[in-house]
Design an enzyme around this catalytic site. Sequence first.
Site, PDB file in Angstrom:
ATOM      1  N   ARG A  47      -1.937   5.424   7.669  1.00 24.88           N
ATOM      2  CA  ARG A  47      -2.476   4.089   7.972  1.00 24.88           C
ATOM      3  C   ARG A  47      -1.903   4.182   9.580  1.00 24.88           C
ATOM      4  O   ARG A  47      -1.142   4.442  10.108  1.00 24.88           O
ATOM      5  CB  ARG A  47      -1.607   3.091   7.286  1.00 24.88           C
ATOM      6  CG  ARG A  47      -1.841   1.574   8.104  1.00 24.88           C
ATOM      7  CD  ARG A  47      -1.215   0.425   7.253  1.00 24.88           C
ATOM      8  NE  ARG A  47      -1.995   0.184   6.144  1.00 24.88           N
ATOM      9  CZ  ARG A  47      -1.976  -0.680   5.335  1.00 24.88           C
ATOM     10  NH1 ARG A  47      -1.170  -1.760   5.625  1.00 24.88           N
ATOM     11  NH2 ARG A  47      -2.675  -1.035   4.278  1.00 24.88           N
ATOM     12  N   LYS A  73       8.761   8.695  20.945  1.00 24.55           N
ATOM     13  CA  LYS A  73       9.194   9.816  21.656  1.00 24.55           C
ATOM     14  C   LYS A  73       7.821  10.321  22.383  1.00 24.55           C
ATOM     15  O   LYS A  73       8.158  11.290  23.080  1.00 24.55           O
ATOM     16  CB  LYS A  73       9.875  10.975  20.891  1.00 24.55           C
ATOM     17  CG  LYS A  73      11.271  10.450  20.497  1.00 24.55           C
ATOM     18  CD  LYS A  73      11.798  11.540  19.543  1.00 24.55           C
ATOM     19  CE  LYS A  73      12.961  11.065  18.806  1.00 24.55           C
ATOM     20  NZ  LYS A  73      13.217  11.779  17.571  1.00 24.55           N
ATOM     21  N   THR A 115       0.828  -1.240  -0.134  1.00 23.19           N
ATOM     22  CA  THR A 115      -0.037   0.005  -0.219  1.00 23.19           C
ATOM     23  C   THR A 115       1.028   1.252  -0.108  1.00 23.19           C
ATOM     24  O   THR A 115       0.571   2.195  -0.786  1.00 23.19           O
ATOM     25  CB  THR A 115      -1.008  -0.198   1.115  1.00 23.19           C
ATOM     26  OG1 THR A 115      -1.417  -1.251   1.200  1.00 23.19           O
ATOM     27  CG2 THR A 115      -1.931   1.199   1.141  1.00 23.19           C
TER      28      THR A 115
END
Lengths: 427, 324
Positions: B117, B95, B68
Amino acid sequence: MSANFTIFNARLYDPSTDAQQVTDIHIAGGKIAAIGSTPAGFSAERQIDAEGKQLIPGIIDLNCRLREPGLEQKGTIISETTAAARGGVTTVICPPDTDPVIDTPAVAELIRRRAKQSAQARVLSIGALTRGLAGEQLTEMAALKSSGCIAVSNARQPVRNNLILKRAMEYAATWEIPIFVNPLDHALENNGCAHDGRVANRLGLPGIPCSAETVAVAAMLELAQESGAHIHFQQISTGRAVEMLHEAQVKGVHVTADVAAHQLHLTEMDIEGFDSNCHLLPPLRTLADRDALRQGVAGGVINAICSGHEPHEADAKLAPFPATEPGISALETLLPLTLRLVDEKLIDLPRAISLLTSGPAEIVNLNSGRISIGADADLCLIDLDREWRFTADAMLSAGHNTPFDGWEFSGYVTQTFFEGRMTWMES
Amino acid sequence: MSAVNLQLDENNKLRHFLSIEGLNRDLLLRILDSAESFINITGRSVKKVPALRGKVIANLFFENSTRTRTTFELAAKRLSADVLNLNISTSATSKGESLLDTLRNLEAMDVDMFVMRHGDSGAAHFLASHANPGVSIINAGDGQHSHPTQAMLDMFTIRSVKGDFTPLRVAIVGDILHSRVARSQIMALNTLGVSEVRVIAPRTLIPSNARESLGVHVYHDMDEGIRDVDVIIMLRLQKERMSGALLPSEHEFFQCYGLTEERLQLADDEVTVMHPGPINRGVEMATAVADGKHSVILQQVTYGIAVRMAILSMAMQPSSGREQ
């Protein structure tokens, strides 16, 4: 110290006696000194005209998280009891899942002292059922009771071992302390974040089936019967749980239940569009469940409506739905949502008032929730006819996480008194 | 805010592409038609058009993806956009940066479009509801909710093979419960008006109320479910389904639901076999079927680029928020 004062011409309703009258009420030294004619030697420093307004006992909220100690970024005793006062609430009952957990008299004492200094409402703690809420060792319940805890609970933490749960019930019953339970089978919950139904399926949200609640209710009812403890079910969400509780009550098992006000108005449909303010635990369920909960409230299986208050900082709700924290900042909508049930003709006004006052008082054996001579002057004055718009911006709670932003309500709290002290007055 | 409002502007033009839900048949057909025009480009020796020259598209992939992400990147490059690939799993979130902060920082760098995504259902809606005006969000898969560009490339493939949607019977086989691909395909097929959508799987892998909530016919018997269908879409089976007590073994799944040449006989003679990839050979389907004459699995990949070009160009806003 509170002043002597008189509230005159109030429509007074006392749910403990079911008495309704238009009368004057005289307050001295934080207590109700007289109802009706002015007692001899009483001089009011202040007169409050309550013409046309409804006077009820201060609301007792069985399930309210203040967030202090431990999560002060979400709320503090000061901020949340100020919100309580605006909502007509004079007693808040807090689960033990603070940080540190309320599992020793020292923590209970700490909260009691802080509340004494700053609170705008009576703050009562629920002690932990097991140490650290770990579900393994019993807490010193007798000592917790002596230090003011009015119930014990494992909050939302599981007691995975039913033998431990049964013994905890038996031990609590020894000291006549009610046990508050949040029925949830954690394996069946399976990290879900919404009711396992049509809406969650379409949105691809991991579901929490009704059985996550009802399996736990079934197990707890069996143990309640054997142990003889008073088990109070908090925030039930399914129609099936109402049926099961009704059956148990008919059999004479000592079980009571409350429901959060929002569960009586919202359903799974409200999570459409991934509204994180409707991310709750237990989740919003179907219309049929909501209606069954309403019938439970009307029919007496459920004898208290609580807020289920869980204030959050804005960031806690600013994420994709499953990653947000569950809960509603609910103290300021508890009364309006309950009064709405009267508008909708589900219950009458006396029943609505008792669900918020004498109902919860009986569950935890409090002497409040009534208007009688000698009682603490915990009172709430409501303009029942006033229509108003609730907005998140105007909330006094530190958490503005509400799905009711912009809702129109009728019935507005104009004054709240806690031990004779005015803790809220509209400005 | 509903998905409908978020995805379309006041002229009903595409503003974000988040889910199939809320988009009407006409719009889906326009996407397919636009993709058709890009197919010719992909066959040329110079595979570029200047449609999105000067625009910046960021690929935000919080979950791993090869196919994708690569096809999105190719689609953007063929439209002459500048592409940023951010490997999020090793940067921001480790982080502790919130999704909203990631969005704000990239917006500050004048990114025009985000292709995201994410593992949480609703993540694309969340981003879209907080994006600056002029910034578009394209959903490349969110949790178990939606994977609309995959669904559109599947629709494109079906149309290119079958021509018309209305007479088709389509069966989707496998893990419907956890599949964002299936949810989007079902909505697209129903919007485009196929005659029947069937889902075929054991009860553990189908939502309990699939018929009402998704609008499908539910089958638990593979032979019965694929009888006379025109299209069979096999879904990828994740290995972790075995550990959650949803299935006993890959072997039993293949025995009961695997697509074999023998089973394929039950479907229509002209049946088309699809799979969003990557395939587990011998789990979802036999190698002979995957590579057989009914399979269009590699065409799906090729069409994926053209379909994504269509969606990127249709959702790109004429000017960014800053210039307005």
